[in-house]
Write a protein that holds these residues in place. Structure first.
Motif, PDB file in Angstrom:
ATOM      1  N   THR A 171       0.767  -1.150  -0.001  1.00  0.00           N
ATOM      2  CA  THR A 171       0.092  -0.028  -0.120  1.00  0.00           C
ATOM      3  C   THR A 171       0.904   1.259  -0.125  1.00  0.00           C
ATOM      4  N   GLU A 172       0.289   2.530  -0.581  1.00  0.00           N
ATOM      5  CA  GLU A 172       1.171   3.524  -0.607  1.00  0.00           C
ATOM      6  C   GLU A 172       1.249   4.058   0.869  1.00  0.00           C
ATOM      7  N   ARG A 208       1.288  -5.549   7.907  1.00  0.00           N
ATOM      8  CA  ARG A 208       2.764  -5.690   7.473  1.00  0.00           C
ATOM      9  C   ARG A 208       3.430  -4.353   7.081  1.00  0.00           C
ATOM     10  N   GLU A 209       4.848  -4.578   7.200  1.00  0.00           N
ATOM     11  CA  GLU A 209       5.431  -3.011   7.028  1.00  0.00           C
ATOM     12  C   GLU A 209       5.349  -2.451   5.734  1.00  0.00           C
ATOM     13  N   TYR A 210       4.857  -3.292   4.736  1.00  0.00           N
ATOM     14  CA  TYR A 210       4.836  -2.863   3.107  1.00  0.00           C
ATOM     15  C   TYR A 210       3.449  -2.593   2.889  1.00  0.00           C
ATOM     16  N   GLY A 211       2.372  -3.403   3.900  1.00  0.00           N
ATOM     17  CA  GLY A 211       0.860  -3.146   3.321  1.00  0.00           C
ATOM     18  C   GLY A 211       0.355  -4.270   4.409  1.00  0.00           C
ATOM     19  N   LEU A 212      -0.707  -4.964   3.368  1.00  0.00           N
ATOM     20  CA  LEU A 212      -1.469  -6.123   3.873  1.00  0.00           C
ATOM     21  C   LEU A 212      -1.224  -7.507   3.660  1.00  0.00           C
ATOM     22  N   SER A 213      -1.596  -8.405   4.475  1.00  0.00           N
ATOM     23  CA  SER A 213      -1.281  -9.817   3.841  1.00  0.00           C
ATOM     24  C   SER A 213      -2.474 -10.644   4.728  1.00  0.00           C
ATOM     25  N   GLY A 214      -2.299 -11.756   4.882  1.00  0.00           N
ATOM     26  CA  GLY A 214      -3.737 -12.801   5.249  1.00  0.00           C
ATOM     27  C   GLY A 214      -4.311 -13.220   4.152  1.00  0.00           C
ATOM     28  N   TYR A 223      -7.833  -9.756  -7.994  1.00  0.00           N
ATOM     29  CA  TYR A 223      -8.581  -8.670  -8.648  1.00  0.00           C
ATOM     30  C   TYR A 223      -8.057  -7.291  -8.766  1.00  0.00           C
ATOM     31  N   VAL A 224      -6.883  -7.200  -8.078  1.00  0.00           N
ATOM     32  CA  VAL A 224      -6.082  -5.788  -7.768  1.00  0.00           C
ATOM     33  C   VAL A 224      -5.556  -5.401  -9.012  1.00  0.00           C
ATOM     34  N   GLU A 225      -5.825  -3.850  -9.159  1.00  0.00           N
ATOM     35  CA  GLU A 225      -5.037  -3.067 -10.119  1.00  0.00           C
ATOM     36  C   GLU A 225      -4.521  -1.806  -9.308  1.00  0.00           C
ATOM     37  N   LYS A 226      -3.762  -1.134  -9.688  1.00  0.00           N
ATOM     38  CA  LYS A 226      -3.074   0.030  -9.038  1.00  0.00           C
ATOM     39  C   LYS A 226      -3.795   1.006  -8.955  1.00  0.00           C
ATOM     40  N   ASN A 227      -3.669   1.808  -7.770  1.00  0.00           N
ATOM     41  CA  ASN A 227      -4.427   2.549  -7.192  1.00  0.00           C
ATOM     42  C   ASN A 227      -5.814   2.411  -6.830  1.00  0.00           C
ATOM     43  N   VAL A 302      -3.933   0.744  -3.012  1.00  0.00           N
ATOM     44  CA  VAL A 302      -3.038  -0.230  -3.640  1.00  0.00           C
ATOM     45  C   VAL A 302      -1.892   0.364  -4.385  1.00  0.00           C
ATOM     46  N   LYS A 303      -0.677   0.138  -4.003  1.00  0.00           N
ATOM     47  CA  LYS A 303       0.474   0.213  -4.756  1.00  0.00           C
ATOM     48  C   LYS A 303       0.977  -0.720  -5.672  1.00  0.00           C
TER      49      LYS A 303
END
Length: 366
Positions: A171-172, A208-214, A223-227, A302-303
């Protein structure tokens, strides 16, 4: 390369490859398995955190990518056929409250052991530490080939590209760094620029330090796309009205015009989370509704995906339009299974079930 007098080559000794080999030999075929690793079944050992969630009781074809093709394949090999395959191998199954199916031992090694035992009892020829990079290497030595590997498929077929999925999301925002290692039960939704929900999951989220997990986040990664935004509802089982009433009653006990938000949320949210979200801000009585809004719709941007830390599947492979759903035949005397086909599903036994299903169908077809 030394081979016996076989008529079927199976490239890949993972889930679908082993299922295909067993079924084919039980039907009187001669089979050789080629595996690039030093033993067969290694990929199975990593599934389900080592427990091997090998199928699901109420498997739903609509949850797969390219689900119309999956539905047609399921009409050839039903979930009951898959379960019967394992029953015949002597597997005792444990089914949890969500319908996820595991070996009773809850050890992935149990699945590998029963498959290897059957492979050995059928005297199936296994050649390890051998990667087939070109079908020409085995052309003329076998009548038919079943491609059961996704990992090296790009070396065997043209225009094949893979994307690693079922993985964490970066994540940003930097807030997640403060929450690294904290787990919560919540609902997470993927929303577009118009704030329309694309898909939602409820369960455990790991910051997480960089974003999300689980698992919830892994499923969203398909399904993810940037932004896009990930919207977290920390209280999916409580309505906004119920939470407002709870905080209004609690607010009155402080006998103050405004209360430190983290103090107001004590008892319903970890202080570390409330401090990170509200940054030691205070809340007035008439601001309780907006405080609840933030907890029901907490958004992170989302990054990118973070597959290098861990991923469970690859999307890509051969397009279903090029494959017979009745036999999994791709080209003359060439069949494909599992990740070699452009099909993937969510966590919870879907991808292994697809591997077994296609392996069994290919084994019946050759």
């Amino acid at each position: 390369m030394t081979v016996h007098n076989n008529d079927i080559a199976i490239i890949g000794g993972g889930a679908s490859g082993l299922a295909a080999a067993i079924v084919a030999v039980e039907r009187g075929r001669n089979v050789t398995i080629f595996e690039s690793d030093d033993d067969i079944g290694h990929s199975i050992l990593k599934t389900g955190n080592g427990r091997c969630n090998y199928s699901k009781l109420n498997i739903n074809s609509n949850k797969y990518y390219n689900n119309k093709f999956v539905e047609k394949v399921f009409s050839q090999v039903s979930p009951k056929d898959v379960w019967k395959f394992f029953e015949d191998l002597g597997l005792l199954t444990y089914i949890d409250d969500e319908g996820r199916m595991f070996p009773y031992t809850k050890k992935a090694s149990t699945i590998v052991d029963i498959l290897k035992t059957r492979i050995q009892s059928l005297n199936i020829n296994v050649i390890t530490k051998t990667q087939i990079n070109n079908l020409e290497e085995i052309k003329g030595k076998f009548n038919k080939v079943i491609i059961c590997c996704g990992k090296h498929l790009d070396k065997l077929a043209n225009d094949v590209h893979f994307q690693k999925l079922l993985c964490p999301i970066m994540t940003e925002e930097k807030q997640t760094k403060k929450l690294d290692g904290i787990k919560v039960q919540a609902k997470c939704s993927l929303v577009n620029s118009n704030n329309n929900v694309i898909t939602s999951e409820t369960g455990e989220i790991l910051f997480r330090e960089y974003g999300l997990s689980g698992i919830c986040i892994f499923n969203l990664s398909r399904y993810v796309e940037k932004n896009q935004k990930i919207e977290i509802d920390f209280f999916p089982h409580d309505t906004k009205k119920e939470l407002i009433t709870l905080l209004q009653n609690k607010f009155k006990t402080f006998n103050q015009k405004e209360v430190l938000t983290s103090h107001l949320l004590n008892g319903i949210l970890l202080p570390k989370i409330s401090n990170t979200i509200f940054n030691n801000k205070t809340t007035k009585f008439n601001e309780i509704s907006s405080t609840i809004n933030k907890l029901k719709k907490y958004q992170l941007t989302v990054k990118a995906l973070n597959p290098e830390s861990q991923y469970q599947i690859c999307r890509g492979g051969i397009k279903p339009a090029l494959i017979s759903h009745k036999t999994l035949k791709f080209k003359e005397n060439i069949y494909v299974t599992g990740e070699a086909i452009d099909v993937d599903g969510p966590c919870g036994g879907y991808n292994l079930h697809w591997a077994w299903t296609t392996g069994i169908l290919a084994g019946k077809s050759v």
